[in-house]
Scaffold this motif. Structure first.
Motif, mmCIF file in Angstrom:
data_model
loop_
_atom_site.group_PDB
_atom_site.id
_atom_site.type_symbol
_atom_site.label_atom_id
_atom_site.label_comp_id
_atom_site.label_asym_id
_atom_site.label_seq_id
_atom_site.Cartn_x
_atom_site.Cartn_y
_atom_site.Cartn_z
ATOM 1 N N ALA A 143 -3.050 8.566 15.892
ATOM 2 C CA ALA A 143 -3.871 7.398 15.560
ATOM 3 C C ALA A 143 -4.264 6.639 16.819
ATOM 4 C CB ALA A 143 -3.099 6.479 14.605
ATOM 5 N N ALA A 144 -3.344 6.517 17.761
ATOM 6 C CA ALA A 144 -3.641 5.811 19.008
ATOM 7 C C ALA A 144 -4.710 6.543 19.794
ATOM 8 C CB ALA A 144 -2.359 5.668 19.839
ATOM 9 N N HIS A 163 -1.256 1.982 9.941
ATOM 10 C CA HIS A 163 -2.593 1.557 10.355
ATOM 11 C C HIS A 163 -3.476 1.185 9.165
ATOM 12 C CE1 HIS A 163 -1.501 2.907 14.363
ATOM 13 N NE2 HIS A 163 -1.099 4.044 13.812
ATOM 14 N N THR A 213 1.649 8.298 15.039
ATOM 15 C CA THR A 213 1.330 7.148 15.882
ATOM 16 C C THR A 213 0.506 7.580 17.077
ATOM 17 O OG1 THR A 213 3.336 6.003 15.212
ATOM 18 C CG2 THR A 213 2.308 5.272 17.255
ATOM 19 N N GLU A 225 -6.455 4.411 22.479
ATOM 20 C CA GLU A 225 -5.335 3.650 23.024
ATOM 21 C C GLU A 225 -4.287 4.597 23.578
ATOM 22 O OE1 GLU A 225 -3.755 1.232 19.970
ATOM 23 O OE2 GLU A 225 -5.582 0.059 19.670
ATOM 24 N N GLY A 227 -3.765 -2.072 8.243
ATOM 25 C CA GLY A 227 -4.189 -3.456 8.414
ATOM 26 C C GLY A 227 -3.283 -4.414 7.663
ATOM 27 N N ARG A 268 -8.171 6.010 18.462
ATOM 28 C CA ARG A 268 -8.770 4.717 18.796
ATOM 29 C C ARG A 268 -8.923 4.519 20.289
ATOM 30 N NH1 ARG A 268 -4.779 3.358 15.292
ATOM 31 N NH2 ARG A 268 -3.600 2.402 16.991
ATOM 32 N N ARG A 275 2.819 -1.182 6.624
ATOM 33 C CA ARG A 275 1.357 -1.135 6.697
ATOM 34 C C ARG A 275 0.893 -1.001 8.142
ATOM 35 N NH1 ARG A 275 1.380 -5.262 2.563
ATOM 36 N NH2 ARG A 275 1.306 -6.812 4.219
ATOM 37 N N ARG A 276 1.569 -1.715 9.027
ATOM 38 C CA ARG A 276 1.176 -1.697 10.448
ATOM 39 C C ARG A 276 1.361 -0.305 11.040
ATOM 40 N NH1 ARG A 276 -0.344 -1.045 14.634
ATOM 41 N NH2 ARG A 276 -0.499 -2.398 16.465
ATOM 42 N N THR A 277 2.479 0.338 10.743
ATOM 43 C CA THR A 277 2.713 1.679 11.293
ATOM 44 C C THR A 277 1.805 2.726 10.660
ATOM 45 O OG1 THR A 277 4.532 1.999 9.714
ATOM 46 C CG2 THR A 277 5.115 1.216 11.921
ATOM 47 N N GLU A 300 0.131 1.336 22.169
ATOM 48 C CA GLU A 300 0.425 1.345 20.740
ATOM 49 C C GLU A 300 1.841 0.863 20.463
ATOM 50 O OE1 GLU A 300 0.013 1.981 16.649
ATOM 51 O OE2 GLU A 300 -1.481 1.899 18.242
#
Length: 202
Positions: free
Chosen positions: A11-12, A64, A8, A17, A66, A15, A60-62, A22
């Motif tokens: 990935a944050a 990433h 997490t 973030e 979509g 992007r 799916r959200r965790t 996140e």
């Protein structure tokens, strides 16, 4: 769980973030998913399919990957193929426990023991149902999912107690402010996903 947090953060960062942003976004997604689950559960026997679709959306959200409302509906329809039978069985179990409680109130000999056993069995079924929904994939057999989830419920008591706590929070929310229980359903689905991920990486 540590691996999930690391992914997490990575990935944050990719992007641009912050970790806080996140996590807040994920929390908001859980609340929204709770609303979706509540709406999809309105036909009464569809709650297993609703939780399965909600859990898959959160996975799916965790990851990433979509996905949104349309993907949720597609998963919900797929999960309904056998999920409504599981939902019917759940309500039958709840009715049996209600009969046990009436036996206790009527003072029937042995009623308290039967009532306690029935209540614990119902709690176990709820936890197993949440665990099964958390790992559901399109085409999976609900019978097999529930059987495997029942074994994990017994073999992973720490995770099971965590889910019991989540169910209690929903019940308390409904007791005090009924609308508050709706978004909390998403948090329960997220907890089930986290428990299964934790068991997978142990």
């Amino acid at each position: 769980m540590t691996q999930t947090r690391t992914k997490t953060r990575t990935a944050a960062a990719a992007r641009g973030e912050s970790a806080f942003a996140e996590r807040f976004a994920l929390f908001a997604e859980c609340l929204l998913t709770g609303v979706w689950i509540a709406v999809a559960s309105l036909p009464v026997v569809t709650y297993p399919a609703a939780f399965a679709a909600g859990s898959r959306h959160l996975r799916r959200r965790t990851a990433h990957l979509g996905g949104g409302w349309r993907e949720f509906v597609a998963d919900y329809r797929s999960a309904l193929r056998g999920g409504w039978i599981a939902g019917l069985g759940g309500w039958a179990a709840a009715l049996a426990v209600w009969v046990d409680v009436q036996a206790v109130r009527a003072g029937i000999p042995g009623g308290p023991v039967v009532g306690a056993v029935g209540l614990f069995a119902l709690i176990g079924l709820v936890v197993a149902g949440l665990r099964a929904a958390a790992v559901w994939e399109p085409g999976a057999s609900w019978r097999e999912l529930l059987g495997a989830a029942g074994r994990r419920t017994v073999l992973d008591p720490a995770g099971s107690f965590l889910l019991v706590g989540g169910v209690v929070v929903v019940a308390c929310s409904a007791w005090f402010v009924l609308p508050l229980a709706v978004p909390v359903l998403g948090a329960v689905a997220a907890a089930a996903v986290a428990v299964e991920e934790r068991g997978r990486h142990r």
